[in-house]
Design a protein around this motif. Structure first.
Motif, PDB file in Angstrom:
ATOM      1  N   ASP A 165       0.844  -1.208   0.000  1.00 39.19           N
ATOM      2  CA  ASP A 165       0.000   0.000   0.000  1.00 39.19           C
ATOM      3  C   ASP A 165       0.872   1.248   0.000  1.00 39.19           C
ATOM      4  O   ASP A 165       0.621   2.210   0.746  1.00 39.19           O
ATOM      5  N   ASN A 166       1.964   1.200  -0.835  1.00 42.34           N
ATOM      6  CA  ASN A 166       2.912   2.310  -1.020  1.00 42.34           C
ATOM      7  C   ASN A 166       3.706   2.649   0.245  1.00 42.34           C
ATOM      8  O   ASN A 166       4.286   3.731   0.345  1.00 42.34           O
ATOM      9  N   ARG A 167       3.787   1.734   1.170  1.00 37.67           N
ATOM     10  CA  ARG A 167       4.617   1.910   2.366  1.00 37.67           C
ATOM     11  C   ARG A 167       5.703   0.843   2.370  1.00 37.67           C
ATOM     12  O   ARG A 167       5.414  -0.332   2.168  1.00 37.67           O
ATOM     13  N   PRO A 168       6.962   1.254   2.586  1.00 38.84           N
ATOM     14  CA  PRO A 168       8.049   0.260   2.539  1.00 38.84           C
ATOM     15  C   PRO A 168       7.928  -0.753   3.672  1.00 38.84           C
ATOM     16  O   PRO A 168       7.608  -0.405   4.813  1.00 38.84           O
ATOM     17  N   LEU A 169       8.189  -2.017   3.322  1.00 37.17           N
ATOM     18  CA  LEU A 169       8.192  -3.078   4.315  1.00 37.17           C
ATOM     19  C   LEU A 169       9.558  -3.135   4.989  1.00 37.17           C
ATOM     20  O   LEU A 169      10.594  -3.061   4.325  1.00 37.17           O
ATOM     21  N   SER A 170       9.542  -3.286   6.273  1.00 40.86           N
ATOM     22  CA  SER A 170      10.784  -3.314   7.039  1.00 40.86           C
ATOM     23  C   SER A 170      11.560  -4.593   6.748  1.00 40.86           C
ATOM     24  O   SER A 170      10.978  -5.676   6.597  1.00 40.86           O
ATOM     25  N   THR A 171      12.878  -4.458   6.647  1.00 41.71           N
ATOM     26  CA  THR A 171      13.744  -5.618   6.440  1.00 41.71           C
ATOM     27  C   THR A 171      14.359  -6.102   7.744  1.00 41.71           C
ATOM     28  O   THR A 171      15.148  -7.048   7.752  1.00 41.71           O
ATOM     29  N   ALA A 172      14.009  -5.453   8.851  1.00 35.66           N
ATOM     30  CA  ALA A 172      14.562  -5.839  10.151  1.00 35.66           C
ATOM     31  C   ALA A 172      13.930  -7.143  10.632  1.00 35.66           C
ATOM     32  O   ALA A 172      12.755  -7.415  10.363  1.00 35.66           O
ATOM     33  N   GLN A 173      14.708  -7.918  11.348  1.00 37.65           N
ATOM     34  CA  GLN A 173      14.217  -9.163  11.931  1.00 37.65           C
ATOM     35  C   GLN A 173      13.676  -8.863  13.324  1.00 37.65           C
ATOM     36  O   GLN A 173      14.428  -8.569  14.244  1.00 37.65           O
ATOM     37  N   ALA A 174      12.361  -8.913  13.457  1.00 35.58           N
ATOM     38  CA  ALA A 174      11.722  -8.613  14.737  1.00 35.58           C
ATOM     39  C   ALA A 174      10.682  -9.683  15.051  1.00 35.58           C
ATOM     40  O   ALA A 174      10.087 -10.271  14.140  1.00 35.58           O
ATOM     41  N   ALA A 198      -3.409  -8.697   3.743  1.00 32.52           N
ATOM     42  CA  ALA A 198      -4.042  -8.391   2.454  1.00 32.52           C
ATOM     43  C   ALA A 198      -3.759  -6.948   2.067  1.00 32.52           C
ATOM     44  O   ALA A 198      -3.699  -6.050   2.920  1.00 32.52           O
ATOM     45  N   GLY A 199      -3.538  -6.700   0.778  1.00 34.58           N
ATOM     46  CA  GLY A 199      -3.275  -5.346   0.309  1.00 34.58           C
ATOM     47  C   GLY A 199      -2.582  -5.360  -1.039  1.00 34.58           C
ATOM     48  O   GLY A 199      -2.445  -6.401  -1.685  1.00 34.58           O
ATOM     49  N   GLN A 200      -2.135  -4.183  -1.464  1.00 31.84           N
ATOM     50  CA  GLN A 200      -1.462  -4.039  -2.756  1.00 31.84           C
ATOM     51  C   GLN A 200       0.054  -4.051  -2.551  1.00 31.84           C
ATOM     52  O   GLN A 200       0.582  -3.295  -1.733  1.00 31.84           O
ATOM     53  N   TYR A 201       0.730  -4.903  -3.315  1.00 35.12           N
ATOM     54  CA  TYR A 201       2.173  -5.050  -3.175  1.00 35.12           C
ATOM     55  C   TYR A 201       2.865  -4.681  -4.485  1.00 35.12           C
ATOM     56  O   TYR A 201       2.375  -4.979  -5.568  1.00 35.12           O
ATOM     57  N   ARG A 202       4.025  -4.054  -4.341  1.00 37.55           N
ATOM     58  CA  ARG A 202       4.876  -3.753  -5.492  1.00 37.55           C
ATOM     59  C   ARG A 202       6.333  -3.823  -5.068  1.00 37.55           C
ATOM     60  O   ARG A 202       6.667  -3.643  -3.897  1.00 37.55           O
TER      61      ARG A 202
END
Length: 295
Positions: A165-174, A198-202
């Motif tokens: 949804d146009n928000r970057p996904l974190s690459t941190a391991q949490a 669920a959502g839009q991914y790019r």
């Protein structure tokens, strides 16, 4: 003694100069980086001891050494798409196959040290391409799901980043994150998919050269399998009706088959018993003879 020293002082510089002067080959840019479909200038400059026309050769090193410029002309793939000025070569409209290590060799036959060479490495950069993204349209909640992103054409290799949804996904391991992102392979992996995923991914690619490129966003739907009383009753009733129908059909078929066999068995047995007790009627001639005798 004084005369000897004067001779040494006079001839020694000449010997040193004469012994060290030879063909000298240099380059102004030993490492070249150019974009695809542009020109690459492979610099090679030389200086000879004597003013003669030296022999110039260019070679490309790879799995096999191949000639680029030999005997006054370009060869192979470089024929018709390269030019030379002195010893400097210009490759026109370079592509990824032109990347490699090139050797410029200058041979001056009348020099004391006849051969001089220099190395130039060429790296052809391929601009960023829009990556291809693979996102499933629908997935079950609680399942392991992978999203993939690919860009095999860009040089140098790219780094991958995923957006939801146009928000970057974190690459941190949490501990509270149920996914992992591999920036080198472009894989986004959900360990246990949830409804909130669920959502839009790019996917977006970058390599520090030019602006980033991304694929068109694709929507991921997450379904949940919910059990309720109505559903359980409906499934139970349906299963019971199906089982009852199958049982009735099987019983009917078996009953019909049994009756037919039983009827055939009864008829066949009765016929055998009748044949055992059967006696043929008397001969008509016998009747005629009897009647005549009585009269």
């Amino acid at each position: 003694m004084t005369t000897t020293r004067l001779l040494v002082f006079f001839f020694l510089p000449l010997v040193l100069i004469h012994g060290t002067i030879s063909v000298i080959v240099t380059t102004s840019n030993p490492k070249m980086e150019v974009y695809e479909n542009t020109n690459a200038v492979l610099s090679c400059k030389f200086q000879t001891e004597r003013k003669t026309v030296p022999r110039i050769e260019w070679k490309k090193k790879g799995q096999d050494v191949s000639y680029v410029y030999f005997d006054g002309e370009f060869t192979g793939l470089f024929k018709g798409r390269a030019s030379i000025d002195g010893a400097t070569v210009t490759l026109h409209g370079v592509n990824q196959k032109d990347s490699g290590v090139y050797h410029c060799e200058v041979t001056a036959r009348q020099d004391k040290i006849r051969l001089g060479e220099v190395t130039v490495s060429l790296n052809v950069l391929v601009p960023l391409h829009a990556p291809s993204c693979h996102v499933p349209e629908i997935a079950m909640s609680g399942s392991v799901v992978e999203l993939h992103c690919e860009d095999k054409l860009t040089v140098p290799p790219v780094a991958y980043n995923w957006y939801k949804d146009n928000r970057p996904l974190s690459t941190a391991q949490a501990p509270d994150i149920n996914y992992s992102v591999d920036n080198k392979t472009g894989t986004l992996k959900f360990k246990s998919l949830s409804k909130s995923d669920a959502g839009q991914y790019r996917c977006e690619t970058s390599n520090g050269i030019g602006p980033p490129k991304s694929c068109v966003g694709q929507h991921l739907n997450v379904t949940e399998f919910e059990l309720n009383l109505t559903l359980v009753i409906a499934v139970g009733v349906g299963a019971a009706l199906l089982l009852l129908s199958c049982s009735l059909a099987v019983c009917l078929c078996c009953q019909r088959g049994y009756c037919c066999c039983y009827y055939k068995e009864r008829i066949g047995g009765k016929h055998k018993r009748n044949m055992a007790n059967y006696s043929p009627p008397p001969d008509p001639k016998h009747y005629k003879h009897t009647e005549s005798f009585v009269i």
